[in-house]
Design a protein around this motif. Structure first.
Motif, short mmCIF file in Angstrom:
data_model
loop_
_atom_site.label_atom_id
_atom_site.label_comp_id
_atom_site.label_asym_id
_atom_site.label_seq_id
_atom_site.Cartn_x
_atom_site.Cartn_y
_atom_site.Cartn_z
N SER A 183 0.83 -1.21 0.00
CA SER A 183 0.00 0.00 0.00
C SER A 183 0.87 1.26 0.00
N ALA A 184 1.95 1.23 0.77
CA ALA A 184 2.84 2.39 0.82
C ALA A 184 3.51 2.62 -0.53
N VAL A 185 3.93 1.54 -1.18
CA VAL A 185 4.55 1.67 -2.50
C VAL A 185 3.55 2.22 -3.50
N GLU A 186 2.32 1.72 -3.44
CA GLU A 186 1.27 2.21 -4.33
C GLU A 186 1.04 3.71 -4.14
N GLU A 187 1.04 4.15 -2.89
CA GLU A 187 0.83 5.57 -2.60
C GLU A 187 1.93 6.43 -3.22
N VAL A 188 3.17 5.92 -3.15
CA VAL A 188 4.29 6.68 -3.74
C VAL A 188 4.17 6.72 -5.26
N LEU A 189 3.85 5.59 -5.88
CA LEU A 189 3.83 5.51 -7.34
C LEU A 189 2.68 6.30 -7.95
N GLY A 211 11.14 1.27 7.52
CA GLY A 211 12.44 0.78 7.08
C GLY A 211 12.41 0.25 5.66
N TYR A 212 11.33 -0.46 5.32
CA TYR A 212 11.20 -0.98 3.96
C TYR A 212 11.19 0.15 2.92
N MET A 213 10.43 1.20 3.21
CA MET A 213 10.33 2.30 2.26
C MET A 213 11.66 3.05 2.13
N GLU A 214 12.35 3.19 3.24
CA GLU A 214 13.68 3.80 3.17
C GLU A 214 14.64 2.94 2.37
N SER A 215 14.46 1.62 2.46
CA SER A 215 15.34 0.67 1.79
C SER A 215 15.25 0.80 0.27
N ILE A 216 14.06 1.05 -0.28
CA ILE A 216 13.90 1.07 -1.73
C ILE A 216 13.69 2.47 -2.28
N SER A 217 13.94 3.50 -1.48
CA SER A 217 13.71 4.87 -1.94
C SER A 217 14.53 5.18 -3.19
N VAL A 223 11.46 4.44 -11.11
CA VAL A 223 10.22 3.81 -11.55
C VAL A 223 9.21 4.88 -11.95
N GLY A 224 8.67 4.77 -13.14
CA GLY A 224 7.69 5.74 -13.61
C GLY A 224 6.79 5.14 -14.68
N ALA A 225 5.88 5.98 -15.20
CA ALA A 225 4.94 5.55 -16.23
C ALA A 225 4.22 4.28 -15.82
N VAL A 226 3.59 4.31 -14.65
CA VAL A 226 2.93 3.12 -14.10
C VAL A 226 1.67 2.82 -14.90
N ARG A 227 1.52 1.60 -15.35
CA ARG A 227 0.36 1.21 -16.14
C ARG A 227 -0.63 0.36 -15.37
N ALA A 228 -0.15 -0.41 -14.40
CA ALA A 228 -1.05 -1.27 -13.63
C ALA A 228 -0.49 -1.46 -12.23
N ILE A 229 -1.39 -1.55 -11.23
CA ILE A 229 -1.00 -1.80 -9.84
C ILE A 229 -1.97 -2.81 -9.25
N GLU A 230 -1.43 -3.86 -8.63
CA GLU A 230 -2.25 -4.89 -7.98
C GLU A 230 -3.38 -5.31 -8.91
N SER A 231 -3.02 -5.69 -10.11
CA SER A 231 -4.01 -5.98 -11.15
C SER A 231 -3.96 -7.44 -11.55
N THR A 232 -5.14 -8.03 -11.71
CA THR A 232 -5.26 -9.44 -12.06
C THR A 232 -4.92 -9.67 -13.52
N VAL A 233 -4.14 -10.70 -13.78
CA VAL A 233 -3.83 -11.13 -15.15
C VAL A 233 -4.22 -12.59 -15.27
N GLN A 234 -4.75 -12.97 -16.44
CA GLN A 234 -5.23 -14.34 -16.62
C GLN A 234 -4.85 -14.86 -18.00
N HIS A 235 -4.36 -16.09 -18.02
CA HIS A 235 -4.02 -16.77 -19.27
C HIS A 235 -5.10 -17.81 -19.53
N ASN A 236 -6.03 -17.51 -20.43
CA ASN A 236 -7.16 -18.40 -20.67
C ASN A 236 -6.72 -19.71 -21.32
#
Length: 343
Positions: A183-189, A211-217, A223-236
Motif C-alpha cells: 500500500s505504501a509503494v502504491e501511494e508513492v507511485l 524501514g522498507y520504504m527507506e530501503s527502496i527509496s 520507476v515511472g509511467a505506471v500502467r497497472a498496480i495490484e491488477s489481475t492477469v489471466q491466461h485463458n
C-alpha cells in the motif's frame, strides 16, 4: 707453465682444484707411447659376482606411470566416481508444449500513451474463476524435494523457537507488513512522476514499513509511467491467473515488477528462489490477456529490507524471461499432471 685441473670430492661435494706444473718439454708422442694403466677391476672374478650383478640389474626401480597407478587404485578401491562440475549441473527438462510468451496476434505496443491512473483489475473469484488456479498455488504445489525439505526445516526451527502460537502470530505479522508495504509503494507511485516525488518527506508511513520504504527509496526514483498496480492477469489458454504487483517503466524499460520484503540480504537473483518464475508467469498471462493492449518482455524483482539498508533491484532481461517462462511451463505441466492423477 701447464695448469692441470682435477676434481676432488669433499663430503660429497665436488671441488675442482688446479695444479701448476713447470714443464720444460712436452711431447704428444710421449703420452701416446706411455704404458697403459692397469685397471684394478680387471682382476675381479666376474664368474664369482655374476649372480650379484644379475640380481642388481634385474631390479626395476620404478616403471609405473600415472595410468598404471590409476589402474592399480581402481583395482584396489574401485573406479573413481567423478563429481559433476558446477557448469554441467542437472539439466531441467523442457516443457512438452512450448506455448508462446508473447501474443503473436497482439501488436507489440510499447508506445501507448502512459497517462492517467494505473489499471487495477480486482481478483473476483465469483466470475467463473473459482476453478482457475493461481500462480502462487501452482508454485507451492510443485516445489522440488530440496525446497520442501529446507522449508520444513525452517518451519520446525521457527516453531521450536517461537512455539505454535508464536509462529502463527509471526506469519500473520509478515502478511500484514506485506500488505502495508504494498500500500505504501502504491501511494508513492500514484503520487506523481518520479521527479515530483519527495520520498524523504514521508514520515506518515506506519513504523512497520518505514524501514522498507527507506530501503527502496533509491529504486523508486527510477520507476515511472505506471500502467497497472495490484491488477489481475489471466491466461485463458493455459488456465491460470495471478495478481501482478506493478507494471511500470524502470529506467525506461517496461517491466512486470514484483515487490518483496526480506529479513536477510538477497544480493543475487538466485537468492530470490522461485520469484523469477512467478514474474515470468505474470508477464506471460498479461501478454495473453485481452484487458491489456500491450506486451511486456522484461521483469524486475525489488527486495526491501526492514532495517532500511539499501534494497536490491534484480532485472530480468527479455532473454532471462524466456528461460523462466519455459521453467514455468514445466511447473504448470507438473501441476496439471498432479490434478489429473488425484482426479
Amino acid at each position: 707453465m701447464l695448469v692441470l685441473k682435477r676434481v676432488v670430492s669433499v663430503g660429497g661435494i665436488i671441488v675442482p682444484q688446479c695444479t701448476s706444473l713447470s714443464v720444460s718439454c712436452f711431447s704428444a708422442s710421449h703420452c701416446l707411447n706411455s704404458p697403459k694403466r692397469h685397471s684394478p677391476y680387471s682382476s675381479v672374478d666376474s664368474e664369482r659376482y655374476s649372480s650379484l650383478v644379475k640380481s642388481v640389474m634385474s631390479v626395476r626401480v620404478s616403471s609405473q606411470t600415472p595410468e598404471t597407478l590409476q589402474a592399480e587404485d581402481e583395482h584396489i578401491y574401485g573406479p573413481v566416481v567423478k563429481a559433476q562440475t558446477t557448469s554441467s549441473g542437472p539439466k531441467m527438462r523442457g516443457p512438452k508444449t512450448l506455448h508462446p510468451f508473447l501474443n503473436c496476434e497482439e501488436t507489440l505496443n510499447l508506445e501507448e500513451p502512459e497517462s492517467g491512473q494505473p489499471v487495477r483489475i480486482a481478483l473476483n473469484r465469483g466470475q467463473g474463476r473459482s476453478s482457475v488456479p493461481s500462480v502462487t498455488r501452482i508454485l507451492q504445489q510443485t516445489l522440488s524435494p530440496d525446497q520442501i525439505f529446507y522449508l520444513e526445516r525452517w518451519k520446525k526451527r521457527m516453531i521450536a523457537e517461537l512455539g505454535e502460537e508464536g509462529f502463527k502470530q509471526y506469519s500473520l505479522n509478515l502478511f500484514r507488513q506485506g500488505k502495508l508495504f504494498h500500500s505504501a509503494v502504491e501511494e508513492v507511485l500514484t503520487s506523481g512522476t518520479p521527479q515530483n516525488r519527495n520520498l524523504s518527506e514521508t514520515p506518515e508511513y506506519p513504523p512497520d514499513v518505514q524501514g522498507y520504504m527507506e530501503s527502496i527509496s533509491h529504486i523508486l526514483e527510477d520507476v515511472g509511467a505506471v500502467r497497472a498496480i495490484e491488477s489481475t492477469v489471466q491466461h485463458n489458454a493455459l488456465n491460470y491467473l495471478g495478481v501482478a504487483d506493478c507494471v511500470a517503466r524502470y529506467r525506461g524499460v517496461l517491466c512486470v515488477i514484483d515487490w518483496k520484503t526480506s529479513e536477510k540480504p538477497k544480493p543475487f537473483l538466485r537468492n530470490t528462489y522461485d520469484n523469477p518464475i512467478q514474474v515470468a508467469a505474470y508477464a506471460g498471462a498479461l501478454n495473453n490477456d485481452a484487458n491489456y493492449k500491450y506486451q511486456v518482455e522484461n521483469g524486475l524483482i525489488v527486495v526491501a529490507y526492514k532495517d532500511g539498508s539499501p534494497g536490491h533491484a534484480h532485472k530480468l532481461s527479455s532473454e532471462l524471461m524466456l528461460e523462466y517462462w519455459k521453467t514455468w511451463l514445466v511447473r504448470l505441466e507438473e501441476f496439471t499432471e498432479q490434478r489429473s492423477s488425484h482426479a
